[in-house]
Design a protein around this motif. Structure first.
Motif, PDB file in Angstrom:
ATOM      1  N   VAL A 154       0.851  -1.199   0.000  1.00 13.94           N
ATOM      2  CA  VAL A 154       0.000   0.000   0.000  1.00 13.94           C
ATOM      3  C   VAL A 154       0.887   1.250   0.000  1.00 13.94           C
ATOM      4  O   VAL A 154       0.675   2.192  -0.772  1.00 13.94           O
ATOM      5  N   LEU A 155       1.926   1.196   0.860  1.00 12.08           N
ATOM      6  CA  LEU A 155       2.832   2.342   0.968  1.00 12.08           C
ATOM      7  C   LEU A 155       3.440   2.682  -0.399  1.00 12.08           C
ATOM      8  O   LEU A 155       3.565   3.844  -0.775  1.00 12.08           O
ATOM      9  N   SER A 156       3.782   1.629  -1.139  1.00 12.18           N
ATOM     10  CA  SER A 156       4.420   1.854  -2.443  1.00 12.18           C
ATOM     11  C   SER A 156       3.429   2.408  -3.472  1.00 12.18           C
ATOM     12  O   SER A 156       3.826   2.820  -4.551  1.00 12.18           O
ATOM     13  N   ARG A 157       2.163   2.378  -3.149  1.00  8.56           N
ATOM     14  CA  ARG A 157       1.151   2.852  -4.119  1.00  8.56           C
ATOM     15  C   ARG A 157       0.353   4.043  -3.610  1.00  8.56           C
ATOM     16  O   ARG A 157      -0.716   4.341  -4.138  1.00  8.56           O
ATOM     17  N   VAL A 158       0.881   4.700  -2.588  1.00  8.26           N
ATOM     18  CA  VAL A 158       0.177   5.883  -2.061  1.00  8.26           C
ATOM     19  C   VAL A 158       0.006   6.924  -3.170  1.00  8.26           C
ATOM     20  O   VAL A 158      -1.012   7.624  -3.255  1.00  8.26           O
ATOM     21  N   ASP A 159       1.002   6.997  -4.078  1.00  9.42           N
ATOM     22  CA  ASP A 159       0.896   7.976  -5.165  1.00  9.42           C
ATOM     23  C   ASP A 159      -0.362   7.761  -6.013  1.00  9.42           C
ATOM     24  O   ASP A 159      -0.964   8.712  -6.511  1.00  9.42           O
ATOM     25  N   HIS A 160      -0.772   6.520  -6.149  1.00 12.49           N
ATOM     26  CA  HIS A 160      -1.988   6.237  -6.926  1.00 12.49           C
ATOM     27  C   HIS A 160      -3.212   6.853  -6.236  1.00 12.49           C
ATOM     28  O   HIS A 160      -4.062   7.467  -6.889  1.00 12.49           O
ATOM     29  N   LEU A 161      -3.261   6.692  -4.917  1.00 19.23           N
ATOM     30  CA  LEU A 161      -4.410   7.221  -4.161  1.00 19.23           C
ATOM     31  C   LEU A 161      -4.397   8.748  -4.188  1.00 19.23           C
ATOM     32  O   LEU A 161      -5.449   9.387  -4.274  1.00 19.23           O
ATOM     33  N   VAL A 162      -3.180   9.307  -4.155  1.00 18.72           N
ATOM     34  CA  VAL A 162      -3.063  10.770  -4.194  1.00 18.72           C
ATOM     35  C   VAL A 162      -3.496  11.286  -5.564  1.00 18.72           C
ATOM     36  O   VAL A 162      -4.296  12.212  -5.680  1.00 18.72           O
ATOM     37  N   SER A 163      -3.021  10.627  -6.629  1.00 20.00           N
ATOM     38  CA  SER A 163      -3.373  11.152  -7.958  1.00 20.00           C
ATOM     39  C   SER A 163      -4.843  10.902  -8.282  1.00 20.00           C
ATOM     40  O   SER A 163      -5.440  11.602  -9.082  1.00 20.00           O
ATOM     41  N   LEU A 164      -5.428   9.921  -7.618  1.00 22.97           N
ATOM     42  CA  LEU A 164      -6.857   9.688  -7.817  1.00 22.97           C
ATOM     43  C   LEU A 164      -7.662  10.803  -7.138  1.00 22.97           C
ATOM     44  O   LEU A 164      -8.722  11.189  -7.606  1.00 22.97           O
ATOM     45  N   GLY A 165      -7.142  11.286  -6.016  1.00 22.22           N
ATOM     46  CA  GLY A 165      -7.815  12.412  -5.351  1.00 22.22           C
ATOM     47  C   GLY A 165      -8.839  12.001  -4.312  1.00 22.22           C
ATOM     48  O   GLY A 165      -9.819  12.716  -4.108  1.00 22.22           O
ATOM     49  N   VAL A 166      -8.619  10.852  -3.638  1.00 21.36           N
ATOM     50  CA  VAL A 166      -9.596  10.421  -2.633  1.00 21.36           C
ATOM     51  C   VAL A 166      -9.372  11.182  -1.317  1.00 21.36           C
ATOM     52  O   VAL A 166      -8.280  11.676  -1.054  1.00 21.36           O
ATOM     53  N   ASP A 167     -10.419  11.266  -0.511  1.00 26.22           N
ATOM     54  CA  ASP A 167     -10.313  11.977   0.768  1.00 26.22           C
ATOM     55  C   ASP A 167      -9.943  11.042   1.911  1.00 26.22           C
ATOM     56  O   ASP A 167      -9.410  11.471   2.924  1.00 26.22           O
ATOM     57  N   ALA A 168     -10.311   9.774   1.780  1.00 27.39           N
ATOM     58  CA  ALA A 168     -10.050   8.819   2.863  1.00 27.39           C
ATOM     59  C   ALA A 168      -9.875   7.436   2.256  1.00 27.39           C
ATOM     60  O   ALA A 168     -10.360   7.157   1.155  1.00 27.39           O
ATOM     61  N   VAL A 169      -9.158   6.589   2.997  1.00 18.73           N
ATOM     62  CA  VAL A 169      -9.020   5.194   2.593  1.00 18.73           C
ATOM     63  C   VAL A 169      -9.606   4.334   3.697  1.00 18.73           C
ATOM     64  O   VAL A 169      -9.324   4.556   4.881  1.00 18.73           O
TER      65      VAL A 169
END
Ligand code: GLC
Length: 561
Positions: free
Chosen positions: A40-55
């Protein structure tokens, strides 16, 4: 009051976009085929570029995986295949650094049969105080050889399992998930400790698994529960399949839950901002307010979109009713199109030989045209949901437009709920297949090894890498939609637009307009500047199975022109 270091809006969740991570299938950093927290840590950039507010993280606790991790051995630790508590802290820190909140799954109805308390209860024997923390009973029949009653588990089969010492224990799910006895003070106290444990570690909130199940009426004679086996997911309660008056079902949606969640609320409110909670609540809509009350959990999943066939009328009704109910309860509603228990919505909306109410849990292989139409409707529905007031819950992989995987070989099936009905395999594994990150590679970039559930060939073409290279991909659409939603977000009201029977259109207070065409022919759009569509307009018209977002046309100031 525990100072959490970050002062932030206590209402952050009301209109948040929450992205669900199913940890074992997100990203695998250590190459064992199972997703993990370093992944998950290695893919935080994906969540950031997606623009989500919470996981929202589905369970990552130590578990024998009898039910995908919803069989918890220890509520205050991380499964070694998924990582460590330090890894968890690192993920929270990385997400928080980007302003992304963290919600974790809590499973209070049952533990796993490997939980230390259950093991103690087994060892202590019949009649011992240790057994009181779970629900043990003697059986019926001459030698107690029959279960205490005929209650059935949600996954099929009896809800009671017999031990070698002759007693039976209750489990609403698999025999590996014994139900806690919520009348026992130790049980209640231990969960409060768990909430504080994670609150102190920095989590922002909880998703409460089967929140309507905890309290039970076990007085004899037992109430007969004419269970329609496996009636989850289904609303349960008055008018539902069980036909009990409100609050009178022996096992579900009982009044005692209010006291339990009020005590949780005290813990939530001891943090600043208060911890957030959303209940997984398969109850009739009019009962949702019991859970979403600000004195209780605060928000409850509204699953009503899930039952909708692709029809404008039904969508309008659900939107109207859900918003009204949430407003009465003083909360915001939730919009859910996919999660780890249901057939992915791209597949559900595709033409299929299955009846609409079967499509939620079963999927059959479909051809390319049906897949394309399903995806088109899915992205139209997603845009509709994202334009509505309230929180939107996204499930990992839907941003790639993933379809359900329908060809999982019987030998690879992991889901304890999996069964064959009329030759159609019902399994939740089809939406839990590890994500494709790259176009090729041993598990399409999920990790270095083969993934724990087999990925289909077509995953490469829909991977994050492939879609990032295209402006017209589903991923590009999700990124734009989330960014635009942030820009346009406003008060929680809407005004309906009358655009014809097959069209759902509404305007938000700042003029943001959303239009979805459920009909077969193209439809005219109201005036405004079109900011986003899921498919191209045709001659200025919105085609079938499409959504558009519009904003007021910027007016030229007459004095300066
Ligand atoms: C919830 C979960 C599901 C699990 C069940 C039992 O419905 O979403 O995955 O199997 O609870 O914990």
């Amino acid at each position: 009051m525990t100072d959490r270091g970050v002062r932030s809006d206590p209402s952050w969740w009301r209109q948040a976009v929450v992205y669900q991570v199913y940890p074992r299938s997100f990203a695998d950093a250590n190459g064992d085929g199972v997703g993990d927290l370093p992944g998950v840590l290695s893919r935080v950039d994906h969540l950031v570029s997606l623009g989500v507010d919470a996981v929202w993280f589905s369970p990552f606790y130590p578990s024998a995986l009898s039910d995908g991790g919803y069989d918890v051995d220890d509520y205050r630790d991380v499964d070694p295949t998924i990582g460590t508590l330090d890894d968890f802290d690192a993920v929270v820190a990385a997400l928080h650094a980007h302003g992304i909140r963290v919600i974790i799954d809590i499973v209070p109805n049952h533990s796993s049969d490997r939980h230390v308390r259950f093991q103690e209860a087994l060892a202590a024997g019949p009649g011992s105080p240790a057994r009181d923390r779970y629900i043990f009973r003697d059986g019926q029949g001459v030698a107690g050889e029959l279960p205490p009653n005929d209650w059935r588990s949600f996954f099929g089969g009896p809800a009671w399992t017999r031990l070698p010492d002759g007693q039976w224990y209750l489990h609403l799910f698999t025999p590996h998930q014994p139900d806690w006895n919520w009348d026992h003070p130790d049980v209640a106290e231990d969960f409060l400790r768990t909430l504080r444990f994670w609150g102190d570690r920095g989590v922002d909130g909880f998703r409460v698994d089967v929140a309507m199940c905890l309290a039970k009426d076990l007085r004899e004679p037992y109430a007969a529960w004419e269970v329609v086996s496996a009636n989850l997911p289904r609303p349960i309660g008055a008018g539902g399949p069980s036909r009990f008056p409100d609050g009178a079902h022996p096992l579900l949606d009982r009044a005692e839950l209010d006291t339990i969640y009020a005590s949780w609320r005290q813990v939530f409110d001891s943090y600043d901002p208060p911890l957030f909670a959303v209940g997984e609540t398969w109850v009739e809509p009019h009962r949702l307010a019991r859970y979403s009350d600000p004195r209780g959990l605060g928000q409850a999943f509204n699953f009503d979109f899930l039952w909708n066939p692709w029809e404008a009328t039904r969508f309008r009704e659900v939107i109207r009713d859900s918003l009204a109910l949430a407003q009465t309860a003083g909360t915001s509603t939730t919009w859910v199109l996919s999660n780890h228990d249901l057939v992915r919505h791209a597949t559900r909306y595709a033409p299929s030989p299955l009846a609409p109410d079967q499509r939620l849990t079963a999927a059959v292989p479909i051809g390319p045209e049906a897949r394309e139409q399903g995806l088109r409707r899915a992205t139209a529905a997603t845009m509709l949901a994202l334009a509505l007031p309230g929180s939107a819950y996204l499930y990992q992989g839907e941003e790639l437009g993933l379809h359900e995987v329908t060809d999982i070989p019987a030998a690879s099936v992991q889901d304890p709920q999996a069964r064959l009905v009329d030759g159609v395999l019902i399994t939740r594994d089809g939406c839990r297949v590890p994500l494709p990150w790259t176009t090729s590679g041993p598990s399409f970039g999920f990790g270095d090894a083969e993934a724990h559930l087999p990925q289909p060939e077509w995953f490469g073409a829909v991977s994050v890498q492939t879609q990032t290279a295209s402006d017209t991909s589903t991923l590009a659409l999700y990124r734009r939609a989330l960014q635009l939603r942030h820009e346009l977000q406003c008060g929680e009201e809407l005004t309906w637009l009358d655009l014809g029977a097959d069209v759902v259109g509404f305007r938000r207070p700042n003029g943001w307009v959303s239009v979805t065409n459920f009909g077969a022919s193209p439809t005219a759009l109201p005036p405004g500047e079109v900011r986003l569509t899921n498919v191209d307009l045709v001659d200025g018209l919105l085609p079938a199975d499409a959504s558009a977002w519009l904003v007021p046309v910027a007016t030229t100031d007459a004095r300066t022109s």
